[in-house]
Design a protein around this motif. Structure first.
Motif, PDB file in Angstrom:
ATOM      1  N   TYR A  26      -1.312  -4.353  -8.858  1.00  0.00           N
ATOM      2  CA  TYR A  26      -1.535  -3.796  -7.513  1.00  0.00           C
ATOM      3  C   TYR A  26      -1.266  -2.290  -7.524  1.00  0.00           C
ATOM      4  N   TYR A  73       4.690 -10.740  -4.570  1.00  0.00           N
ATOM      5  CA  TYR A  73       4.590  -9.301  -4.845  1.00  0.00           C
ATOM      6  C   TYR A  73       5.992  -8.670  -4.850  1.00  0.00           C
ATOM      7  N   ASN A 122      -4.248  -0.380  -8.585  1.00  0.00           N
ATOM      8  CA  ASN A 122      -5.504  -0.516  -7.841  1.00  0.00           C
ATOM      9  C   ASN A 122      -6.218   0.833  -7.782  1.00  0.00           C
ATOM     10  N   TYR A 157      -4.604 -12.797  -9.472  1.00  0.00           N
ATOM     11  CA  TYR A 157      -4.922 -12.953  -8.057  1.00  0.00           C
ATOM     12  C   TYR A 157      -4.017 -14.006  -7.436  1.00  0.00           C
ATOM     13  N   SER A 192      -5.785  -7.916  -4.180  1.00  0.00           N
ATOM     14  CA  SER A 192      -5.467  -7.971  -2.750  1.00  0.00           C
ATOM     15  C   SER A 192      -4.405  -9.017  -2.462  1.00  0.00           C
ATOM     16  N   ILE A 193      -3.627  -8.722  -1.457  1.00  0.00           N
ATOM     17  CA  ILE A 193      -2.606  -9.654  -0.978  1.00  0.00           C
ATOM     18  C   ILE A 193      -3.082 -10.110   0.390  1.00  0.00           C
ATOM     19  N   PRO A 194      -3.473 -11.395   0.503  1.00  0.00           N
ATOM     20  CA  PRO A 194      -4.076 -11.861   1.752  1.00  0.00           C
ATOM     21  C   PRO A 194      -3.216 -11.527   2.973  1.00  0.00           C
ATOM     22  N   ASP A 195      -3.857 -10.974   4.001  1.00  0.00           N
ATOM     23  CA  ASP A 195      -3.154 -10.594   5.231  1.00  0.00           C
ATOM     24  C   ASP A 195      -2.376 -11.756   5.813  1.00  0.00           C
ATOM     25  N   ASN A 231     -10.520  -8.861 -11.551  1.00  0.00           N
ATOM     26  CA  ASN A 231     -10.086  -9.753 -10.463  1.00  0.00           C
ATOM     27  C   ASN A 231      -8.757 -10.447 -10.747  1.00  0.00           C
ATOM     28  N   GLU A 283       0.829  -1.200   0.000  1.00  0.00           N
ATOM     29  CA  GLU A 283       0.000   0.000   0.000  1.00  0.00           C
ATOM     30  C   GLU A 283       0.871   1.260   0.000  1.00  0.00           C
ATOM     31  N   ASP A 313      -8.948  -4.192  -7.930  1.00  0.00           N
ATOM     32  CA  ASP A 313      -8.745  -4.202  -6.484  1.00  0.00           C
ATOM     33  C   ASP A 313      -7.998  -5.482  -6.122  1.00  0.00           C
TER      34      ASP A 313
END
Lengths: 288, 148, 120
Positions: A274, A184, A277, A119, A172-175, A116, A35, A170
Motif C-alpha cells: 500500500y 493493514y 501504491n 489484496y 485498496s482497502i475496502p471502505d 493486484n 492514505e 493500486d
C-alpha cells in the motif's frame, strides 16, 4: 542538580538528529489513515533524498546511491534471474495431472496481474498474496503445495511479475471494512515495532537508517520494497521470495522469526505494498 | 581516511554549533529506573541506595542462579526459563538465541556442570523477561518512528 | 529524589577517579579484549555502525556517530558505559542495540569495550 546537568551523553544528541517527529494520529483502528501514511512516508523520502524521483524507488538502494547503482546496472545488463523467468514460464505452462493449469486459477490467465497482489479477501477475511494463491491453485487441483521461500514458487512468481512489468500497484482497502483496516494496521505496527534481542524495527534500518552504512552495506528505503520481488540476491546466489527476505530480516533482529506466509507477514506485505501504491511492478529484480 | 576526518570534523562542528556539548543524564524516578541506571553505569553486584535502603545491581535471575550448584537447582531454574520463554513466544517476541541457551543449559546438566547450567538458565530467563517488557513497550510506543 | 540522584552521581565520579572498572584484567588486557569485542561480528560488532581511528578497523559503517573525542564527550566514563548498556534510554528509537540491557554482551565485555573506545 548542577552535577546532573553536567553529567551528559553525547551520542544521543547526535543520534537525535535522526529522530522523526512523533505520531499524533493513525495508531488505532479509529484513527489510522492508510492514505495519510502513504503520503507521509513518500514525503519523508522526498525530503531525505530530494534528487530521487518517486518512480525510481522501485530500484531500492540503487535509487539513492549512485556508486552501487553503477555496479547494479552492470549486473542488470545480463540479469541473473533470466533463467528463472524462463523456468517459471515453463512451470507455469505445465498442465496439472487433472489437465488444468495455473492460467485457470487467475484472472486474465495469470498474465499481467502481479500489481493486484496482495489484496483483501472479504470472504476469507484475510490478506491474500500471489504465492499463497499459486499454492492454493495447486492444491485445489490435487497437486502438492510448493515450499514458500525459493525454487519453483519463486520462479513462477518471477514469471508472473515479468508479465506485469510496468503495471501500477493500486492496493485498496475496502471502505468501511474494519477487518481489512485492522490487517493493514497490524502490518504497519509490525513494521514500526522494535523487536528481537537487537531491538530493531524494520523502520530502524529502512526509514531512519536508509542509505546509511551498516558495515559495507547500505540499508534500502522501504518505499518500493515489494515492487521487485522475487529477487535474485547475490548473497543467496539464487532467487527468493519476499517472505524469505522477511523471515531473514526478522531473524536478523535476533528474533525467532515468523513463518513465511503467516498472517502477520501477509499483513506486512499488505501495508508495505500500500505504501508503494503508484509505483510500478518491476520484478523480478537483482540485489546484493 | 580523508572521509573519516571530514566526518569527524562535521560531528564536532555540529556539537559546537549547537552550543550543547552533552544532554543531561536521566533522573531515576522509580526503583526500576534507579536499578537500571546503576547497572548501566557500574555493572553487576554494585551497591546503590534507593529511598534510604541499600540494594545491589544484580538481576533477579542472577540471584536465582546463586544457589548451590546441584542438579535439582539447575533443573528447577531451567524449567522456569522454559516457562518464561513460552510466555514471550506466545506474544510473538521470542528472541532468536534463547532456545539455544536453554539447550546449552540442558547439556551442562548432562555433563554435571550445574553452575554453568544455572548461569545459562538465568540468562535465558532474563532474555524472556526482557522480551516481554519489549513487547509491552512496543504496544504503547511503536508509533514513535512513524513519519508524519 | 534530586538529592539522592546527585549523591549517586557524586559517588560515581569519586569512584571513577579512585578506581578502574572492577575487573581482573590489566588495563592493557582490557583494551585488547575490548577491541576484540568492538570488531567481532558475533560479539559487539560495534564496527558495523561506528567509525574508529584504528588501523585494524576495516569497512566501518556510519549508522552511529564515530568514536572520536570520547574523553571530551564523556568526561564521566560511567555515562559512556550507560550509553553502551542501553542507548534507547536517551533516544527511544535509536537503532543501537541495548548491549547490556538485552544481555548481548556480558558486563565484563562492556567494561572492556568502554576501555577500548575511551582511548579515541
Amino acid at each position: 542538580m548542577k552535577i546532573i546537568k553536567n553529567l551528559a551523553l553525547g551520542v544521543s544528541f547526535i543520534m537525535s538528529t535522526q529522530l522523526v517527529s512523533a505520531a499524533s494520529t493513525g495508531t488505532t483502528l479509529e484513527t489510522v489513515s492508510p492514505e495519510a501514511d502513504r503520503i507521509a512516508l513518500q514525503n519523508f523520502y522526498k525530503k531525505r533524498f530530494p534528487n530521487t524521483e518517486l518512480q525510481d524507488y522501485v530500484n531500492g538502494i540503487y535509487a539513492v546511491d549512485a556508486d552501487s547503482r553503477t555496479q547494479w546496472e552492470d549486473i542488470e545488463a545480463f540479469p541473473p534471474y533470466e533463467f528463472d523467468v524462463e523456468e517459471g514460464e515453463r512451470l507455469f505452462n505445465i498442465a496439472f495431472a487433472n489437465g488444468k493449469g495455473y492460467a485457470d486459477c487467475f484472472e486474465n490467465g495469470g498474465i499481467g496481474i502481479r500489481q493486484n497482489f496482495p489484496y483483501w479477501n472479504k470472504e476469507e477475511g484475510t490478506v491474500k498474496t500471489l504465492e499463497q494463491e499459486i499454492n492454493e491453485c495447486r492444491e485445489s487441483n490435487g497437486e502438492k503445495a510448493l515450499k514458500w521461500g525459493k525454487g519453483p514458487i519463486a520462479q513462477i512468481s518471477a514469471y508472473m511479475a515479468w508479465t506485469s512489468r510496468g503495471k501500477v500497484f493500486d492496493i485498496s482497502i475496502p471502505d468501511g471494512d474494519k477487518k481489512a483496516l485492522a490487517a493493514y494496521l497490524d502490518g504497519k505496527k509490525f513494521f514500526y515495532s522494535k523487536r528481537g534481542q537487537l531491538n530493531l524495527s524494520c523502520a530502524n534500518c529502512h526509514v531512519q537508517g536508509s542509505n546509511i552504512r551498516i558495515r559495507a552495506d547500505l540499508a534500502s528505503p522501504a518505499l518500493g520494497h515489494t515492487s521487485h520481488f522475487p529477487v535474485f540476491r547475490s548473497k543467496w546466489g539464487e532467487l527468493g521470495t519476499l517472505h524469505r527476505r522477511y523471515k531473514g530480516c526478522h531473524q536478523d533482529s535476533r528474533s525467532n522469526p515468523l513463518d513465511m506466509q503467516s498472517e502477520t507477514f501477509r499483513n506486512l506485505e499488505f501495508f508495505q505494498t500500500y505504501m508503494s501504491n503508484g509505483l510500478v511492478v518491476n520484478g523480478p529484480g537483482s540485489r546484493k | 581516511m580523508k572521509k573519516l576526518i571530514a566526518t569527524l570534523a562535521t560531528v564536532l562542528a555540529t556539537v559546537l554549533a549547537n552550543g550543547i556539548f552533552l544532554p543531561t543524564v536521566a533522573v531515576a524516578e522509580t526503583f526500576d529506573e534507579a536499578f537500571e541506571m546503576n547497572r548501566a553505569m557500574y555493572g553487576k553486584d554494585h551497591s546503590f541506595s534507593w529511598t534510604g535502603k541499600q540494594y545491589l545491581t544484580t538481576h533477579p535471575e542472577e540471584v536465582e542462579a546463586s544457589v548451590e550448584a546441584t542438579k535439582e537447582n539447575a533443573e528447577d531454574l531451567i524449567v522456569k526459563a522454559k516457562a518464561k520463554n513460552a510466555e514471550v513466544a506466545k506474544v510473538g517476541f521470542e528472541w532468536k538465541l534463547t532456545k539455544g541457551i536453554i539447550a546449552d543449559a540442558d547439556a551442562a546438566v548432562t555433563t554435571g556442570d550445574y553452575r554453568k547450567a544455572l548461569n545459562l538458565a538465568a540468562q535465558a530467563k532474563y532474555h524472556a523477561r526482557i522480551g516481554l517488557q519489549q513487547h509491552a513497550y512496543a504496544e504503547q510506543n511503536w508509533q514513535l518512528s512513524v513519519p508524519q | 529524589m534530586r538529592k539522592l540522584t546527585t549523591s549517586m552521581c557524586v559517588t560515581g565520579l569519586v569512584a571513577l577517579l579512585a578506581t578502574s572498572p572492577a575487573s581482573a584484567l590489566t588495563v592493557e588486557e582490557s583494551i585488547a579484549e575490548g577491541k576484540a569485542v568492538y570488531m567481532g561480528k558475533s560479539r559487539g560488532n560495534c564496527i558495523s555502525c561506528h567509525q574508529i581511528n584504528d588501523p585494524d578497523a576495516n569497512l566501518p559503517g556510519n549508522q552511529g556517530p564515530p568514536m572520536f573525542a570520547m574523553a571530551q564527550r564523556f568526561p564521566d566514563k560511567r555515562i559512556l558505559r550507560a550509553q553502551v548498556w542501553d542507548a534507547t534510554k536517551n533516544n527511544p528509537i535509536s537503532i543501537m542495540p541495548p548491549l547490556g540491557k538485552h544481555w548481548i554482551l556480558s558486563e565484563e565485555d562492556i567494561d572492556a569495550v568502554v576501555e577500548y573506545i575511551y582511548q579515541f
